[in-house]
Enzyme design. Structure first.
Site, PDB file in Angstrom:
ATOM      1  CG  ASP A 131      67.750 -74.275 -42.500  1.00 49.53           C
ATOM      2  OD1 ASP A 131      68.329 -73.610 -43.538  1.00 49.53           O
ATOM      3  OD2 ASP A 131      66.649 -74.308 -42.331  1.00 49.53           O
ATOM      4  CE1 TYR A 158      61.563 -71.458 -46.622  1.00 45.66           C
ATOM      5  CE2 TYR A 158      60.758 -73.907 -47.074  1.00 45.66           C
ATOM      6  CZ  TYR A 158      62.007 -72.928 -46.966  1.00 45.66           C
ATOM      7  OH  TYR A 158      62.974 -73.117 -46.970  1.00 45.66           O
ATOM      8  NE  ARG A 172      63.182 -73.668 -43.893  1.00 52.03           N
ATOM      9  CZ  ARG A 172      63.260 -72.207 -43.795  1.00 52.03           C
ATOM     10  NH1 ARG A 172      62.394 -71.564 -43.542  1.00 52.03           N
ATOM     11  NH2 ARG A 172      64.474 -71.826 -44.163  1.00 52.03           N
ATOM     12  CD  GLN A 205      65.194 -76.304 -35.500  1.00 50.59           C
ATOM     13  OE1 GLN A 205      65.380 -76.867 -34.598  1.00 50.59           O
ATOM     14  NE2 GLN A 205      63.826 -75.870 -35.534  1.00 50.59           N
ATOM     15  CB  SER A 227      68.242 -71.198 -40.248  1.00 49.40           C
ATOM     16  OG  SER A 227      66.877 -71.529 -40.752  1.00 49.40           O
TER      17      SER A 227
HETATM   18  P1  NAD Z   1      61.559 -66.992 -45.678  1.00 50.14           P
HETATM   19  O1  NAD Z   1      62.827 -66.516 -45.378  1.00 50.14           O
HETATM   20  O2  NAD Z   1      61.002 -68.017 -46.466  1.00 50.14           O
HETATM   21  O3  NAD Z   1      60.537 -65.669 -45.668  1.00 50.14           O
HETATM   22  C1  NAD Z   1      60.664 -64.597 -44.819  1.00 50.14           C
HETATM   23  C2  NAD Z   1      59.418 -64.276 -43.975  1.00 50.14           C
HETATM   24  O4  NAD Z   1      58.621 -63.649 -44.987  1.00 50.14           O
HETATM   25  C3  NAD Z   1      58.559 -65.452 -43.604  1.00 50.14           C
HETATM   26  O5  NAD Z   1      58.156 -65.318 -42.383  1.00 50.14           O
HETATM   27  C4  NAD Z   1      57.320 -65.337 -44.247  1.00 50.14           C
HETATM   28  O6  NAD Z   1      55.949 -65.859 -43.634  1.00 50.14           O
HETATM   29  C5  NAD Z   1      57.039 -64.000 -44.757  1.00 50.14           C
HETATM   30  N1  NAD Z   1      56.425 -63.450 -45.790  1.00 50.14           N
HETATM   31  C6  NAD Z   1      56.261 -64.130 -46.997  1.00 50.14           C
HETATM   32  N2  NAD Z   1      55.343 -63.302 -47.766  1.00 50.14           N
HETATM   33  C7  NAD Z   1      54.769 -62.402 -46.992  1.00 50.14           C
HETATM   34  C8  NAD Z   1      54.172 -61.104 -47.219  1.00 50.14           C
HETATM   35  N3  NAD Z   1      53.331 -60.991 -48.310  1.00 50.14           N
HETATM   36  N4  NAD Z   1      53.987 -60.191 -46.144  1.00 50.14           N
HETATM   37  C9  NAD Z   1      54.515 -60.230 -45.095  1.00 50.14           C
HETATM   38  N5  NAD Z   1      55.628 -61.283 -44.869  1.00 50.14           N
HETATM   39  C10 NAD Z   1      55.716 -62.242 -45.641  1.00 50.14           C
HETATM   40  O7  NAD Z   1      61.292 -67.607 -43.988  1.00 50.14           O
HETATM   41  P2  NAD Z   1      62.358 -68.099 -43.025  1.00 50.14           P
HETATM   42  O8  NAD Z   1      63.031 -67.077 -42.495  1.00 50.14           O
HETATM   43  O9  NAD Z   1      62.985 -69.005 -43.631  1.00 50.14           O
HETATM   44  O10 NAD Z   1      61.421 -69.044 -41.856  1.00 50.14           O
HETATM   45  C11 NAD Z   1      60.057 -69.160 -42.091  1.00 50.14           C
HETATM   46  C12 NAD Z   1      59.739 -70.013 -40.648  1.00 50.14           C
HETATM   47  O11 NAD Z   1      60.340 -71.605 -40.998  1.00 50.14           O
HETATM   48  C13 NAD Z   1      59.886 -69.549 -39.478  1.00 50.14           C
HETATM   49  O12 NAD Z   1      59.093 -69.674 -38.591  1.00 50.14           O
HETATM   50  C14 NAD Z   1      61.299 -70.457 -39.222  1.00 50.14           C
HETATM   51  O13 NAD Z   1      61.401 -70.373 -37.767  1.00 50.14           O
HETATM   52  C15 NAD Z   1      60.889 -71.745 -39.729  1.00 50.14           C
HETATM   53  N6  NAD Z   1      62.049 -72.685 -39.875  1.00 50.14           N
HETATM   54  C16 NAD Z   1      62.282 -74.037 -39.552  1.00 50.14           C
HETATM   55  C17 NAD Z   1      63.175 -74.917 -39.906  1.00 50.14           C
HETATM   56  C18 NAD Z   1      63.426 -75.947 -39.509  1.00 50.14           C
HETATM   57  O14 NAD Z   1      62.518 -76.480 -38.386  1.00 50.14           O
HETATM   58  N7  NAD Z   1      64.297 -76.780 -39.591  1.00 50.14           N
HETATM   59  C19 NAD Z   1      64.227 -73.926 -40.401  1.00 50.14           C
HETATM   60  C20 NAD Z   1      64.225 -72.731 -40.986  1.00 50.14           C
HETATM   61  C21 NAD Z   1      63.222 -71.783 -40.501  1.00 50.14           C
END
Ligand code: NAD
Length: 376
Positions: free
Chosen positions: A129, A229, A121, A126, A132
Protein backbone atom coordinates in the site's frame (compact mmCIF):
# COMPACT_ATOMS: atom_id res chain seq x y z
CA UNK A 1 11.81 -10.73 -17.35
CA UNK A 2 13.47 -7.38 -17.75
CA UNK A 3 12.28 -4.70 -15.30
CA UNK A 4 12.89 -1.04 -16.15
CA UNK A 5 13.21 1.62 -13.44
CA UNK A 6 12.44 5.10 -14.77
CA UNK A 7 14.00 8.40 -13.77
CA UNK A 8 11.11 10.53 -12.58
CA UNK A 9 10.18 13.58 -14.62
CA UNK A 10 7.17 15.05 -12.77
CA UNK A 11 7.98 18.52 -11.37
CA UNK A 12 9.11 18.29 -7.75
CA UNK A 13 9.33 14.49 -7.72
CA UNK A 14 12.38 13.36 -5.76
CA UNK A 15 11.57 9.71 -5.16
CA UNK A 16 12.75 6.62 -7.01
CA UNK A 17 10.70 3.46 -7.55
CA UNK A 18 13.62 1.14 -6.78
CA UNK A 19 16.46 0.99 -4.26
CA UNK A 20 19.52 -1.28 -4.36
CA UNK A 21 17.80 -3.67 -1.92
CA UNK A 22 14.79 -4.22 -4.25
CA UNK A 23 17.10 -4.48 -7.27
CA UNK A 24 18.88 -7.37 -5.50
CA UNK A 25 15.59 -9.00 -4.52
CA UNK A 26 14.15 -8.80 -8.04
CA UNK A 27 17.43 -10.18 -9.42
CA UNK A 28 17.17 -13.08 -6.96
CA UNK A 29 13.73 -13.82 -8.45
CA UNK A 30 15.38 -14.12 -11.86
CA UNK A 31 14.58 -10.64 -13.21
CA UNK A 32 17.03 -8.53 -15.19
CA UNK A 33 17.07 -5.00 -13.77
CA UNK A 34 17.65 -1.91 -15.94
CA UNK A 35 17.78 1.49 -14.25
CA UNK A 36 17.58 4.77 -16.17
CA UNK A 37 20.69 6.88 -15.66
CA UNK A 38 20.40 9.20 -12.65
CA UNK A 39 17.08 7.68 -11.48
CA UNK A 40 18.11 7.51 -7.83
CA UNK A 41 20.18 10.68 -7.49
CA UNK A 42 17.52 12.84 -5.82
CA UNK A 43 16.95 10.03 -3.29
CA UNK A 44 20.68 9.73 -2.54
CA UNK A 45 21.28 6.60 -4.68
CA UNK A 46 23.99 6.76 -7.33
CA UNK A 47 24.14 4.81 -10.59
CA UNK A 48 27.15 3.01 -9.04
CA UNK A 49 24.98 1.88 -6.10
CA UNK A 50 22.45 0.41 -8.51
CA UNK A 51 25.22 -1.18 -10.59
CA UNK A 52 26.72 -2.83 -7.51
CA UNK A 53 23.26 -4.22 -6.67
CA UNK A 54 23.22 -5.91 -10.09
CA UNK A 55 21.36 -3.44 -12.34
CA UNK A 56 22.37 -2.25 -15.79
CA UNK A 57 22.31 1.53 -16.27
CA UNK A 58 21.09 3.07 -19.49
CA UNK A 59 19.11 5.75 -21.30
CA UNK A 60 15.30 5.63 -21.20
CA UNK A 61 15.35 4.00 -24.62
CA UNK A 62 17.84 1.34 -23.43
CA UNK A 63 15.88 0.45 -20.30
CA UNK A 64 12.48 0.34 -22.00
CA UNK A 65 13.62 -1.88 -24.85
CA UNK A 66 12.33 -5.39 -24.18
CA UNK A 67 11.12 -4.58 -20.64
CA UNK A 68 8.22 -6.67 -19.35
CA UNK A 69 7.59 -4.30 -16.44
CA UNK A 70 8.25 -0.58 -16.00
CA UNK A 71 8.48 0.85 -12.49
CA UNK A 72 7.82 4.50 -11.69
CA UNK A 73 6.67 6.69 -8.79
CA UNK A 74 4.51 9.26 -10.64
CA UNK A 75 2.89 8.25 -13.94
CA UNK A 76 5.05 9.29 -16.93
CA UNK A 77 3.58 10.85 -20.08
CA UNK A 78 2.66 8.07 -22.52
CA UNK A 79 4.75 9.58 -25.34
CA UNK A 80 7.89 9.10 -23.24
CA UNK A 81 7.23 5.34 -23.23
CA UNK A 82 7.17 4.78 -26.98
CA UNK A 83 10.12 2.39 -26.80
CA UNK A 84 8.22 0.03 -24.48
CA UNK A 85 6.83 -3.16 -25.95
CA UNK A 86 3.08 -3.91 -26.05
CA UNK A 87 1.92 -5.91 -23.04
CA UNK A 88 4.51 -4.41 -20.65
CA UNK A 89 3.27 -3.65 -17.12
CA UNK A 90 3.49 -0.03 -15.99
CA UNK A 91 3.52 0.08 -12.18
CA UNK A 92 3.33 3.25 -10.08
CA UNK A 93 1.07 6.03 -8.78
CA UNK A 94 -0.70 6.82 -12.03
CA UNK A 95 -3.31 9.28 -10.68
CA UNK A 96 -6.01 7.83 -12.98
CA UNK A 97 -8.90 10.17 -12.14
CA UNK A 98 -6.90 13.31 -12.86
CA UNK A 99 -4.92 11.86 -15.79
CA UNK A 100 -7.56 10.19 -17.91
CA UNK A 101 -5.92 11.23 -21.18
CA UNK A 102 -2.64 9.70 -20.06
CA UNK A 103 -4.44 6.48 -19.10
CA UNK A 104 -5.94 6.34 -22.60
CA UNK A 105 -2.43 6.89 -23.92
CA UNK A 106 -1.18 3.89 -21.91
CA UNK A 107 -4.03 1.81 -23.38
CA UNK A 108 -3.17 2.90 -26.93
CA UNK A 109 0.47 1.99 -26.35
CA UNK A 110 -0.71 -1.51 -25.36
CA UNK A 111 0.61 -1.18 -21.80
CA UNK A 112 -0.98 -2.86 -18.78
CA UNK A 113 -1.19 0.15 -16.46
CA UNK A 114 -1.39 -0.68 -12.73
CA UNK A 115 -2.33 2.17 -10.36
CA UNK A 116 -0.76 1.34 -7.00
CA UNK A 117 -2.83 3.98 -5.17
CA UNK A 118 -5.96 1.95 -5.91
CA UNK A 119 -4.69 -1.01 -3.92
CA UNK A 120 -7.65 -2.42 -1.96
CA UNK A 121 -7.50 -2.05 1.83
CA UNK A 122 -7.28 -5.73 2.64
CA UNK A 123 -4.84 -7.49 4.92
CA UNK A 124 -3.07 -9.25 2.03
CA UNK A 125 -2.33 -5.90 0.37
CA UNK A 126 -1.05 -4.02 3.41
CA UNK A 127 2.61 -4.41 2.47
CA UNK A 128 1.86 -3.15 -1.06
CA UNK A 129 0.00 0.00 0.00
CA UNK A 130 1.84 3.08 -1.26
CA UNK A 131 -0.75 5.47 0.20
CA UNK A 132 -0.07 4.16 3.69
CA UNK A 133 3.69 4.10 3.41
CA UNK A 134 3.84 7.65 2.06
CA UNK A 135 1.13 9.07 4.40
CA UNK A 136 3.00 7.80 7.41
CA UNK A 137 6.06 9.87 6.45
CA UNK A 138 3.88 12.87 5.51
CA UNK A 139 2.22 12.82 8.95
CA UNK A 140 5.62 12.89 10.63
CA UNK A 141 6.96 15.67 8.40
CA UNK A 142 3.79 17.78 8.81
CA UNK A 143 4.53 18.14 12.51
CA UNK A 144 8.16 19.10 11.82
CA UNK A 145 7.01 21.72 9.29
CA UNK A 146 4.60 23.11 11.87
CA UNK A 147 7.29 23.17 14.56
CA UNK A 148 9.69 24.98 12.23
CA UNK A 149 7.12 27.65 11.37
CA UNK A 150 5.92 28.10 14.97
CA UNK A 151 7.53 30.94 16.88
CA UNK A 152 7.45 29.02 20.14
CA UNK A 153 8.72 25.71 21.54
CA UNK A 154 6.74 22.45 21.63
CA UNK A 155 7.69 20.94 25.00
CA UNK A 156 7.12 22.37 28.43
CA UNK A 157 10.41 23.76 29.69
CA UNK A 158 11.05 24.73 33.28
CA UNK A 159 14.05 27.01 33.28
CA UNK A 160 15.70 29.41 35.72
CA UNK A 161 14.18 32.21 33.66
CA UNK A 162 10.67 30.84 33.97
CA UNK A 163 8.42 28.16 32.53
CA UNK A 164 7.48 27.71 28.89
CA UNK A 165 4.09 26.04 28.49
CA UNK A 166 3.72 23.16 26.03
CA UNK A 167 2.29 23.77 22.56
CA UNK A 168 -1.26 22.56 21.95
CA UNK A 169 -1.54 20.44 18.82
CA UNK A 170 -4.87 19.35 17.30
CA UNK A 171 -4.90 16.62 14.62
CA UNK A 172 -7.99 16.43 12.40
CA UNK A 173 -8.34 13.12 10.55
CA UNK A 174 -6.75 10.14 12.27
CA UNK A 175 -5.84 7.78 9.44
CA UNK A 176 -2.28 6.71 8.75
CA UNK A 177 -0.92 10.29 8.48
CA UNK A 178 -2.91 11.54 11.48
CA UNK A 179 -1.74 8.74 13.76
CA UNK A 180 1.89 9.44 12.89
CA UNK A 181 1.30 13.18 13.40
CA UNK A 182 -0.08 12.50 16.89
CA UNK A 183 2.87 10.26 17.76
CA UNK A 184 5.40 12.81 16.46
CA UNK A 185 3.81 15.76 18.27
CA UNK A 186 3.74 13.71 21.49
CA UNK A 187 7.43 12.88 21.09
CA UNK A 188 8.18 16.58 20.76
CA UNK A 189 6.40 17.20 24.05
CA UNK A 190 3.20 18.87 22.83
CA UNK A 191 -0.24 18.51 24.40
CA UNK A 192 -2.13 16.65 21.69
CA UNK A 193 -5.82 16.22 20.88
CA UNK A 194 -7.39 14.68 17.78
CA UNK A 195 -10.67 14.07 15.99
CA UNK A 196 -12.11 11.86 13.24
CA UNK A 197 -15.51 10.82 11.93
CA UNK A 198 -14.70 7.13 12.41
CA UNK A 199 -15.53 6.16 15.98
CA UNK A 200 -12.93 3.37 15.86
CA UNK A 201 -10.15 5.98 15.98
CA UNK A 202 -11.09 7.15 19.49
CA UNK A 203 -9.28 4.24 21.09
CA UNK A 204 -6.27 4.68 18.79
CA UNK A 205 -5.99 8.35 19.80
CA UNK A 206 -6.12 7.43 23.48
CA UNK A 207 -3.57 4.67 23.07
CA UNK A 208 -1.09 7.29 21.80
CA UNK A 209 -1.68 9.41 24.88
CA UNK A 210 -3.72 12.10 23.10
CA UNK A 211 -7.19 13.43 23.91
CA UNK A 212 -10.07 12.46 21.59
CA UNK A 213 -12.40 15.32 20.61
CA UNK A 214 -15.56 13.77 19.17
CA UNK A 215 -19.08 14.72 18.15
CA UNK A 216 -21.08 12.76 20.72
CA UNK A 217 -24.70 13.60 19.95
CA UNK A 218 -24.79 12.55 16.27
CA UNK A 219 -23.66 9.12 15.00
CA UNK A 220 -20.30 9.04 13.23
CA UNK A 221 -18.98 6.17 11.14
CA UNK A 222 -18.60 3.04 13.22
CA UNK A 223 -15.64 0.79 12.53
CA UNK A 224 -13.70 1.43 9.39
CA UNK A 225 -16.47 2.24 6.89
CA UNK A 226 -16.24 0.82 3.34
CA UNK A 227 -12.69 -0.32 2.57
CA UNK A 228 -11.36 1.50 5.65
CA UNK A 229 -12.26 4.92 4.23
CA UNK A 230 -14.55 7.64 5.50
CA UNK A 231 -17.66 8.72 3.60
CA UNK A 232 -19.23 12.16 3.39
CA UNK A 233 -21.11 12.96 6.61
CA UNK A 234 -24.74 14.12 6.99
CA UNK A 235 -25.44 17.89 7.17
CA UNK A 236 -26.49 17.34 10.81
CA UNK A 237 -23.10 15.75 11.62
CA UNK A 238 -21.22 18.48 9.74
CA UNK A 239 -23.02 21.18 11.77
CA UNK A 240 -22.26 19.44 15.08
CA UNK A 241 -18.63 18.96 14.02
CA UNK A 242 -18.28 22.65 13.06
CA UNK A 243 -19.57 23.71 16.50
CA UNK A 244 -17.19 21.32 18.24
CA UNK A 245 -14.22 22.53 16.20
CA UNK A 246 -15.10 26.19 16.81
CA UNK A 247 -14.97 25.68 20.55
CA UNK A 248 -11.71 23.74 20.49
CA UNK A 249 -9.68 25.44 17.82
CA UNK A 250 -9.46 28.85 19.47
CA UNK A 251 -7.28 27.28 22.18
CA UNK A 252 -4.88 25.50 19.80
CA UNK A 253 -1.41 26.54 18.63
CA UNK A 254 -0.96 23.98 15.85
CA UNK A 255 -3.56 22.19 13.73
CA UNK A 256 -2.66 19.34 11.37
CA UNK A 257 -5.47 18.42 8.96
CA UNK A 258 -5.38 15.15 7.02
CA UNK A 259 -9.05 14.42 6.22
CA UNK A 260 -9.70 12.83 2.84
CA UNK A 261 -12.68 11.16 1.18
CA UNK A 262 -11.67 9.01 -1.82
CA UNK A 263 -12.86 10.35 -5.19
CA UNK A 264 -14.33 13.52 -3.65
CA UNK A 265 -12.93 16.93 -2.70
CA UNK A 266 -11.47 17.03 0.81
CA UNK A 267 -14.08 17.91 3.47
CA UNK A 268 -13.95 21.54 4.68
CA UNK A 269 -13.11 21.35 8.38
CA UNK A 270 -12.01 24.92 9.20
CA UNK A 271 -13.81 27.99 7.86
CA UNK A 272 -12.43 31.50 7.60
CA UNK A 273 -14.57 32.55 10.57
CA UNK A 274 -13.08 29.74 12.67
CA UNK A 275 -9.58 30.74 11.59
CA UNK A 276 -10.27 34.24 12.89
CA UNK A 277 -10.79 32.83 16.41
CA UNK A 278 -7.31 31.29 16.53
CA UNK A 279 -4.39 32.97 18.28
CA UNK A 280 -2.01 35.03 16.15
CA UNK A 281 1.14 33.01 15.41
CA UNK A 282 -0.75 29.70 15.27
CA UNK A 283 0.18 27.32 12.45
CA UNK A 284 -1.96 24.99 10.36
CA UNK A 285 -0.51 22.29 8.10
CA UNK A 286 -3.13 21.14 5.59
CA UNK A 287 -2.12 17.73 4.22
CA UNK A 288 -5.29 17.63 2.11
CA UNK A 289 -4.12 20.67 0.09
CA UNK A 290 -3.97 18.81 -3.23
CA UNK A 291 -7.56 17.54 -2.81
CA UNK A 292 -8.84 21.11 -2.30
CA UNK A 293 -7.78 21.49 1.34
CA UNK A 294 -9.51 21.01 4.71
CA UNK A 295 -9.04 24.71 5.50
CA UNK A 296 -10.69 27.65 3.76
CA UNK A 297 -7.94 29.58 1.95
CA UNK A 298 -5.38 26.74 1.72
CA UNK A 299 -3.20 26.99 -1.38
CA UNK A 300 -1.38 23.82 -2.42
CA UNK A 301 2.39 24.30 -2.34
CA UNK A 302 2.18 27.70 -0.58
CA UNK A 303 2.11 29.15 2.92
CA UNK A 304 -0.56 31.81 3.27
CA UNK A 305 -1.27 33.98 6.29
CA UNK A 306 -4.85 34.73 7.35
CA UNK A 307 -5.91 36.45 10.56
CA UNK A 308 -2.30 36.06 11.77
CA UNK A 309 -2.42 32.27 11.28
CA UNK A 310 0.03 30.58 8.87
CA UNK A 311 -1.63 27.95 6.69
CA UNK A 312 0.89 25.62 5.08
CA UNK A 313 -0.66 23.91 2.04
CA UNK A 314 1.59 20.88 2.03
CA UNK A 315 1.26 18.63 -1.02
CA UNK A 316 3.14 15.37 -0.93
CA UNK A 317 5.46 15.89 2.02
CA UNK A 318 6.81 12.36 1.51
CA UNK A 319 8.87 13.86 -1.33
CA UNK A 320 10.85 15.86 1.23
CA UNK A 321 12.09 12.60 2.78
CA UNK A 322 13.20 11.09 -0.52
CA UNK A 323 15.51 8.38 0.83
CA UNK A 324 12.95 6.91 3.23
CA UNK A 325 9.91 7.44 1.01
CA UNK A 326 11.73 5.81 -1.95
CA UNK A 327 12.73 2.84 0.20
CA UNK A 328 9.16 2.24 1.38
CA UNK A 329 7.67 2.87 -2.08
CA UNK A 330 10.19 0.55 -3.74
CA UNK A 331 9.40 -2.20 -1.20
CA UNK A 332 5.66 -1.74 -1.83
CA UNK A 333 6.29 -2.35 -5.56
CA UNK A 334 8.50 -5.36 -4.84
CA UNK A 335 5.94 -6.82 -2.40
CA UNK A 336 3.25 -6.46 -5.06
CA UNK A 337 5.12 -7.97 -8.01
CA UNK A 338 6.78 -10.74 -5.99
CA UNK A 339 3.39 -11.81 -4.54
CA UNK A 340 2.28 -12.60 -8.11
CA UNK A 341 5.61 -14.02 -9.28
CA UNK A 342 5.51 -17.17 -11.39
CA UNK A 343 8.83 -18.85 -10.58
CA UNK A 344 8.93 -20.98 -13.71
CA UNK A 345 8.29 -18.13 -16.13
CA UNK A 346 10.30 -15.67 -14.01
CA UNK A 347 7.63 -13.01 -14.37
CA UNK A 348 4.47 -11.90 -12.56
CA UNK A 349 1.21 -13.61 -13.49
CA UNK A 350 -1.84 -11.42 -12.82
CA UNK A 351 -5.03 -13.52 -12.61
CA UNK A 352 -8.20 -11.83 -13.90
CA UNK A 353 -10.26 -12.91 -10.89
CA UNK A 354 -7.88 -11.52 -8.27
CA UNK A 355 -9.27 -8.70 -6.11
CA UNK A 356 -6.01 -6.75 -6.22
CA UNK A 357 -5.62 -7.08 -9.99
CA UNK A 358 -9.22 -6.03 -10.57
CA UNK A 359 -8.83 -2.97 -8.34
CA UNK A 360 -5.59 -1.57 -9.74
CA UNK A 361 -5.46 -2.65 -13.40
CA UNK A 362 -6.47 0.31 -15.57
CA UNK A 363 -5.68 -0.86 -19.10
CA UNK A 364 -5.18 -4.06 -21.02
CA UNK A 365 -5.25 -5.23 -24.64
CA UNK A 366 -5.38 -1.63 -25.93
CA UNK A 367 -8.43 -0.71 -23.81
CA UNK A 368 -9.25 1.04 -20.54
CA UNK A 369 -10.69 -1.82 -18.47
CA UNK A 370 -11.09 -0.47 -14.92
CA UNK A 371 -14.71 -0.21 -13.72
CA UNK A 372 -13.98 2.64 -11.34
CA UNK A 373 -12.55 4.68 -14.19
CA UNK A 374 -15.44 3.82 -16.52
CA UNK A 375 -18.04 4.87 -13.93
CA UNK A 376 -16.32 8.12 -12.88
P1 NAD B 1 -7.59 8.75 4.44
O1 NAD B 1 -6.27 9.28 3.99
O2 NAD B 1 -8.57 8.32 3.42
O3 NAD B 1 -8.30 9.87 5.36
C1 NAD B 1 -7.64 10.41 6.49
C2 NAD B 1 -8.56 10.41 7.70
O4 NAD B 1 -9.51 11.47 7.58
C3 NAD B 1 -9.38 9.13 7.89
O5 NAD B 1 -9.13 8.62 9.20
C4 NAD B 1 -10.82 9.60 7.76
O6 NAD B 1 -11.73 8.88 8.56
C5 NAD B 1 -10.72 11.05 8.19
N1 NAD B 1 -11.83 11.92 7.79
C6 NAD B 1 -12.53 11.92 6.62
N2 NAD B 1 -13.50 12.88 6.67
C7 NAD B 1 -13.36 13.53 7.89
C8 NAD B 1 -14.05 14.59 8.53
N3 NAD B 1 -15.06 15.22 7.93
N4 NAD B 1 -13.65 14.95 9.76
C9 NAD B 1 -12.63 14.33 10.39
N5 NAD B 1 -11.94 13.31 9.83
C10 NAD B 1 -12.30 12.90 8.61
O7 NAD B 1 -7.41 7.56 5.49
P2 NAD B 1 -6.19 6.55 5.65
O8 NAD B 1 -5.05 7.20 6.31
O9 NAD B 1 -5.91 5.97 4.33
O10 NAD B 1 -6.75 5.42 6.64
C11 NAD B 1 -8.10 5.05 6.80
C12 NAD B 1 -8.18 3.70 7.54
O11 NAD B 1 -7.85 2.62 6.66
C13 NAD B 1 -7.24 3.57 8.72
O12 NAD B 1 -7.91 2.95 9.78
C14 NAD B 1 -6.15 2.67 8.23
O13 NAD B 1 -5.52 1.93 9.25
C15 NAD B 1 -6.92 1.78 7.28
N6 NAD B 1 -6.02 1.20 6.25
C16 NAD B 1 -6.06 -0.15 6.02
C17 NAD B 1 -5.21 -0.70 5.04
C18 NAD B 1 -5.19 -2.17 4.77
O14 NAD B 1 -5.77 -2.93 5.51
N7 NAD B 1 -4.52 -2.61 3.69
C19 NAD B 1 -4.38 0.13 4.30
C20 NAD B 1 -4.40 1.50 4.55
C21 NAD B 1 -5.23 2.02 5.54
Amino acid sequence: MKIAVLKETAPGETRCSAIPETVKKFTALGAEMAVEKGAGLSAGISDEDFKEAGAKIGTRKDVLKGAGAILCVSGPEPETLKDAGRGALLVGELDPLRRKVAVEGYAKAGLVALAMEWMPRITRAQSMDVLSSQSNLAGYKAVLEAAAAFGRAFPMMMTAAGTISPAKVFVMGVGVAGLQAIATAKRLGAQVSATDVRSATKEQIQSLGAKPIFVENVAGIEGEGKGGYATEMSPEYQKAQAELVSGHIAKQDIVITTALIPGRPAPRLISDAQLATMRRGSVIVDLAAEAGGNVEGTEAGKTVEKHGVSIIGAPNLARTLAADSSALFARNLYNFLSAFWDKEKSEPELPDDDEIVQAIRLTRGGKVVNERLASS
